[in-house]
Write a protein that holds these residues in place. Structure first.
Motif, mmCIF file in Angstrom:
data_model
loop_
_atom_site.group_PDB
_atom_site.id
_atom_site.type_symbol
_atom_site.label_atom_id
_atom_site.label_comp_id
_atom_site.label_asym_id
_atom_site.label_seq_id
_atom_site.Cartn_x
_atom_site.Cartn_y
_atom_site.Cartn_z
ATOM 1 N N GLY A 142 0.788 -1.230 0.000
ATOM 2 C CA GLY A 142 0.000 0.000 0.000
ATOM 3 C C GLY A 142 0.819 1.279 0.000
ATOM 4 N N LYS A 143 0.105 2.396 0.225
ATOM 5 C CA LYS A 143 0.719 3.729 0.246
ATOM 6 C C LYS A 143 0.235 4.473 1.482
ATOM 7 C CE LYS A 143 0.596 4.085 -4.796
ATOM 8 N NZ LYS A 143 -0.064 4.714 -5.945
ATOM 9 N N LEU A 144 0.981 5.491 1.862
ATOM 10 C CA LEU A 144 0.581 6.325 3.000
ATOM 11 C C LEU A 144 0.805 7.781 2.645
ATOM 12 C CD1 LEU A 144 -0.389 6.375 5.965
ATOM 13 C CD2 LEU A 144 1.995 6.248 6.670
ATOM 14 N N LYS A 145 -0.242 8.610 2.863
ATOM 15 C CA LYS A 145 -0.149 10.046 2.558
ATOM 16 C C LYS A 145 -0.617 10.844 3.774
ATOM 17 C CE LYS A 145 -1.365 9.303 -2.304
ATOM 18 N NZ LYS A 145 -2.412 9.485 -3.313
ATOM 19 N N PRO A 146 -0.144 12.099 3.904
ATOM 20 C CA PRO A 146 -0.659 12.955 4.987
ATOM 21 C C PRO A 146 -2.165 13.169 4.812
ATOM 22 C CG PRO A 146 1.317 13.904 4.002
ATOM 23 C CD PRO A 146 0.922 12.764 3.125
ATOM 24 N N GLY A 147 -2.891 13.269 5.935
ATOM 25 C CA GLY A 147 -4.339 13.493 5.872
ATOM 26 C C GLY A 147 -5.143 12.208 5.996
ATOM 27 N N GLU A 148 -4.511 11.039 5.763
ATOM 28 C CA GLU A 148 -5.235 9.776 5.863
ATOM 29 C C GLU A 148 -5.396 9.377 7.339
ATOM 30 O OE1 GLU A 148 -4.420 7.295 1.829
ATOM 31 O OE2 GLU A 148 -2.744 7.322 3.233
ATOM 32 N N VAL A 149 -6.462 8.622 7.610
ATOM 33 C CA VAL A 149 -6.699 8.151 8.984
ATOM 34 C C VAL A 149 -6.183 6.716 9.099
ATOM 35 C CG1 VAL A 149 -8.424 7.676 10.772
ATOM 36 C CG2 VAL A 149 -8.707 9.648 9.251
ATOM 37 N N ILE A 150 -5.224 6.515 10.017
ATOM 38 C CA ILE A 150 -4.627 5.180 10.177
ATOM 39 C C ILE A 150 -5.116 4.527 11.472
ATOM 40 C CG2 ILE A 150 -2.544 5.525 8.795
ATOM 41 C CD1 ILE A 150 -1.928 5.738 12.384
ATOM 42 N N LYS A 151 -4.957 3.196 11.509
ATOM 43 C CA LYS A 151 -5.395 2.436 12.692
ATOM 44 C C LYS A 151 -4.254 1.518 13.139
ATOM 45 C CE LYS A 151 -8.099 -1.286 12.429
ATOM 46 N NZ LYS A 151 -9.247 -2.199 12.293
ATOM 47 N N PHE A 152 -4.020 1.455 14.467
ATOM 48 C CA PHE A 152 -3.063 0.495 15.020
ATOM 49 C C PHE A 152 -3.791 -0.818 15.293
ATOM 50 C CE2 PHE A 152 -0.286 4.088 16.994
ATOM 51 C CZ PHE A 152 0.246 4.330 15.746
ATOM 52 N N TRP A 153 -3.206 -1.904 14.842
ATOM 53 C CA TRP A 153 -3.874 -3.209 14.918
ATOM 54 C C TRP A 153 -4.065 -3.684 16.350
ATOM 55 C CZ3 TRP A 153 -5.434 -5.585 10.343
ATOM 56 C CH2 TRP A 153 -6.024 -6.844 10.481
ATOM 57 N N SER A 154 -3.062 -3.489 17.229
ATOM 58 C CA SER A 154 -3.101 -4.093 18.567
ATOM 59 C C SER A 154 -4.105 -3.429 19.504
ATOM 60 C CB SER A 154 -1.710 -4.058 19.213
ATOM 61 O OG SER A 154 -1.360 -2.738 19.555
ATOM 62 N N ASN A 155 -4.303 -2.108 19.379
ATOM 63 C CA ASN A 155 -5.216 -1.436 20.322
ATOM 64 C C ASN A 155 -6.351 -0.671 19.625
ATOM 65 O OD1 ASN A 155 -3.716 0.601 19.237
ATOM 66 N ND2 ASN A 155 -2.758 1.269 21.144
ATOM 67 N N ASN A 156 -6.460 -0.842 18.303
ATOM 68 C CA ASN A 156 -7.535 -0.210 17.505
ATOM 69 C C ASN A 156 -7.572 1.311 17.607
ATOM 70 O OD1 ASN A 156 -8.711 -2.386 16.149
ATOM 71 N ND2 ASN A 156 -9.803 -3.012 17.997
ATOM 72 N N ALA A 157 -6.470 1.929 18.047
ATOM 73 C CA ALA A 157 -6.439 3.393 18.140
ATOM 74 C C ALA A 157 -6.342 3.980 16.735
ATOM 75 C CB ALA A 157 -5.245 3.829 18.970
ATOM 76 N N THR A 158 -7.055 5.083 16.499
ATOM 77 C CA THR A 158 -7.015 5.728 15.174
ATOM 78 C C THR A 158 -6.425 7.129 15.299
ATOM 79 O OG1 THR A 158 -9.278 6.521 15.472
ATOM 80 C CG2 THR A 158 -8.992 4.451 14.258
ATOM 81 N N TYR A 159 -5.657 7.523 14.285
ATOM 82 C CA TYR A 159 -5.022 8.837 14.257
ATOM 83 C C TYR A 159 -5.032 9.374 12.833
ATOM 84 C CZ TYR A 159 -3.105 7.285 18.741
ATOM 85 O OH TYR A 159 -2.961 6.812 20.020
ATOM 86 N N LYS A 160 -5.017 10.707 12.732
ATOM 87 C CA LYS A 160 -4.920 11.343 11.412
ATOM 88 C C LYS A 160 -3.458 11.689 11.146
ATOM 89 C CE LYS A 160 -6.966 14.928 8.542
ATOM 90 N NZ LYS A 160 -7.835 16.118 8.490
ATOM 91 N N VAL A 161 -2.948 11.258 10.009
ATOM 92 C CA VAL A 161 -1.532 11.464 9.688
ATOM 93 C C VAL A 161 -1.277 12.937 9.363
ATOM 94 C CG1 VAL A 161 0.351 10.808 8.140
ATOM 95 C CG2 VAL A 161 -1.358 9.117 8.801
ATOM 96 N N GLU A 162 -0.326 13.559 10.073
ATOM 97 C CA GLU A 162 0.002 14.970 9.843
ATOM 98 C C GLU A 162 1.174 15.121 8.872
ATOM 99 O OE1 GLU A 162 0.875 16.568 13.690
ATOM 100 O OE2 GLU A 162 -1.073 16.027 14.507
ATOM 101 N N GLU A 163 2.168 14.214 9.045
ATOM 102 C CA GLU A 163 3.372 14.348 8.215
ATOM 103 C C GLU A 163 4.021 12.976 8.051
ATOM 104 O OE1 GLU A 163 6.170 17.528 9.355
ATOM 105 O OE2 GLU A 163 7.796 16.090 9.044
ATOM 106 N N ILE A 164 4.546 12.739 6.850
ATOM 107 C CA ILE A 164 5.353 11.527 6.631
ATOM 108 C C ILE A 164 6.654 11.949 5.962
ATOM 109 C CG2 ILE A 164 3.448 9.869 6.474
ATOM 110 C CD1 ILE A 164 3.797 10.107 3.386
ATOM 111 N N GLY A 165 7.642 11.052 5.973
ATOM 112 C CA GLY A 165 8.915 11.412 5.338
ATOM 113 C C GLY A 165 9.946 10.325 5.543
ATOM 114 N N SER A 166 11.174 10.639 5.136
ATOM 115 C CA SER A 166 12.264 9.666 5.297
ATOM 116 C C SER A 166 13.349 10.268 6.190
ATOM 117 C CB SER A 166 12.825 9.260 3.940
ATOM 118 O OG SER A 166 13.124 10.401 3.169
ATOM 119 N N PHE A 167 14.236 9.407 6.687
ATOM 120 C CA PHE A 167 15.310 9.824 7.595
ATOM 121 C C PHE A 167 16.590 10.085 6.809
ATOM 122 C CE2 PHE A 167 12.639 7.024 10.256
ATOM 123 C CZ PHE A 167 12.386 7.874 11.310
#
Length: 599
Positions: free
Chosen positions: A215-240
């Motif tokens: 898949g792909k990931l972009k800022p603004g998308e709503v993601i979910k953590f599998w272990s605790n079902n917590a949801t968050y809105k992505v503010e920023e992504i990038g590389s190190f």
């Protein structure tokens, strides 16, 4: 995806992992000469001083290979100690290959084998790298023979380098490009990403380190953590790239970071799967588990006024270290403090050092202990790690303690002393085989509580520093447990209570009493320092009384005058013993908790 390589560097402690990472950063131009400093990826002072990696880092290395193509090599650095083996395993899941660094002078060691087997289980391409060939004691042919025999790898493909002098680093980069496979994944499938690390930023919250599998990931998308079902809105992504570099999207196969307004690091669990809320993946990535502390100790501030500062300091450390756990604790001798849980002894030492350095706190620690499982007579099971919570032995049916499977690699000339040490620590020998004509691998089942105390220091002493040690948690086994209380003038000192195996009780009680005798200041009356199991005294030392010469003013005259004064003094001492309090100095607590090697 064809131009991406995800790899890790794994090694035994002090085999040159951080130095090799430094050279890779320099040769790929990620860090300029004016910005460079040694151990670039080790950000903490303690890491630099001790020469170990505690908090792993990631960095993307841009590299133009000999075929003229541009590649992105994602280096996922790993911690270098057995305490952090779960973090290492998750970092390796995020890779397709690994550089296995081996010291040309020391050869294959215990953690080299442990890390190699971990990489092998995950089906990674392992490239052996023989480092430190510039040392006078380097023996490349011997190490190549070990690679063939111990690891079963083709030594013709091993790279001989000197990370310190920069010899052979280009060959390492070419090997990463040519021998490590490119990542596989479907960019059009639902998002499936692995959290392999996270760290805290005071301005942005938790920075999550990700490896995308599908898949792909972009800022603004709503993601979910599998272990605790917590949801968050992505503010920023990038590389190190040492510094964070924002990007518009991350695709399958790539490694990068995500900022999503996550308030605490403990919400992001290492090994967890990240997916999109509106288009989740079908199943999580395998291998996730919650990391549980195995070593427990109570921290008390030397000055009771520092309690609030200690509470704030632990909260701040917890932001960067999700595996640290703590709860409020109280001792009649030491006042208010915190009961803390750690991944191992090194983790405990690091937390203590950071609290003392970064927050200027002076602390007293109770003796480290492990978790015991108690089966009570009514059939219920309870887990305890604190001697203060140990129930009355009348109610206990049986007790279990954690065992580890220890692997010790050593030159055969030290075999006798190391086997004696392990058996003395209630170890059971499981295996022994010669790796070559002079090196032996020993496998022992040992109680974790015995290893905690001073096993590692003793092992280094009896083997003159040549033995290397690695371990894995095995299981809980039946044990005979006893709670040893220390009494001073008949009063229990709860901070010095300890849970030990019955066979060890006398030895530990005797040692504690001897240390206290030397530290407690003399009073005008005798002070008894005792070790007890329940109501039975098993060890005793006496702090002798100070003698005040009450007959000094008597000169001449009858002997009865002196006897009268001595009788009067005797009565006074008797009364004083009944009402006198013995103040135990802080140095006494520290002395009891020291191991023999610290002195």
């Amino acid at each position: 995806m064809d131009n991406i390589r995800n790899f890790s560097i794994i090694a035994h402690i002090d085999h040159g992992k951080s130095t090799l990472a430094d050279r890779l950063l320099q040769i790929t131009g990620v860090v300029g000469d004016h910005e460079f400093r040694d151990q670039m990826l080790d950000t903490m002072d303690i890491e630099r001083e001790r020469g170990i990696t505690i908090k792993s880092q990631s960095v993307a290395l841009p590299y133009r290979a000999s075929d003229g193509k541009d590649y992105v090599l994602n280096l996922i650095d790993t911690p270098g100690h057995a305490d952090f083996s779960y973090e290492v395993s998750r970092a390796l899941v995020a890779c397709e290959g690994a550089l296995l660094v081996i010291d040309a002078a020391q050869g294959v060691q215990a953690q080299t084998l442990a890390n190699f087997y971990m990489a092998l289980e995950l089906d990674l391409e392992v490239i052996p790298v023989i480092n430190k060939i510039d040392l006078p004691s380097a023996d490349v042919d011997r190490v190549k023979a070990q690679i063939e025999k111990d690891l079963g790898l083709d030594s013709d493909h091993a790279l001989a380098i000197s990370a310190k002098e920069g010899t052979g680093i280009e060959e390492v980069l070419e090997a990463v490009v040519n021998r490590i496979p490119h990542p596989k994944g479907d960019p059009n499938a639902p998002l499936k990403a692995l959290i392999f690390d996270s760290h805290w930023d005071p301005y942005r919250g938790t920075i999550v380190h990700l490896r995308l599998f599908d898949g792909k990931l972009k800022p603004g998308e709503v993601i979910k953590f599998w272990s605790n079902n917590a949801t968050y809105k992505v503010e920023e992504i990038g590389s190190f790239l040492i510094e964070r570099k924002p990007r518009k999207e991350l695709n399958a196969g790539q490694v990068g970071y995500m900022i999503a307004g996550i308030k605490t690091v403990s919400d992001t669990r290492i090994g967890d799967t990240v997916t999109l809320e509106d288009r989740p993946c079908k199943e999580a990535l395998k291998g996730f588990k919650l990391v549980k502390p195995v070593v427990f100790s109570s921290f008390y501030p030397i000055s009771s006024d520092d309690y609030e500062e200690l509470a704030v300091a632990l909260e701040k450390l917890k932001l960067n270290d999700a595996s640290l756990t703590f709860e409020k604790d109280h001792s009649t001798a030491l006042g208010h403090g915190f009961r803390c849980g750690f991944l191992g002894l090194l983790h405990l030492e690091i937390v203590q050092e950071r609290l003392e350095r970064e927050f200027n706190l002076s602390l007293i620690l109770t003796a480290p202990s492990v978790q015991y499982v108690l089966v009570l007579k009514d059939g219920t099971e309870t887990i305890i790690d604190n001697p203060a919570k140990y129930p009355d032995p009348v109610y206990i049916q049986s007790a279990k303690e954690p065992f580890i499977r220890a692997s010790i690699i050593l030159p055969d000339q030290f075999l006798g002393p190391v086997i004696s040490l392990s058996i003395d620590r209630r170890g059971v020998q499981k295996d022994m085989h010669y790796l070559d004509s002079s090196r032996v691998e020993l496998t022992f089942d040992l109680p974790l509580s015995e290893v905690l105390f001073d096993f590692y220091d003793r092992l280094k002493s009896v083997s003159r520093g040549y033995a290397s040690f690695d371990y894995d948690f095995l299981e809980y086994r039946e044990t005979e447990l006893a709670k040893v209380d220390i009494l001073v003038s008949g009063e229990k000192v709860d901070a010095l209570s300890m849970l030990v195996h019955k066979d060890r009780a006398y030895q530990r009680a005797r040692r504690a009493c001897e240390r206290l005798k030397n530290e407690i200041p003399r009073q005008l009356f005798k002070v008894a320092v005792q070790g007890a199991i329940g109501g039975k005294i098993i060890a005793r030392e006496t702090v002798s009384a100070l003698r005040k010469d009450v007959t000094a003013k008597c000169y001449g005259g009858d002997i009865t005058r002196k006897k009268k004064l001595l009788e009067k003094q005797k009565e006074g001492k008797k009364r004083m013993k009944q009402v006198g309090n013995v103040v135990i100095p802080q140095s006494a607590f520290l002395a009891v908790l020291k191991t023999d090697e610290d002195e």
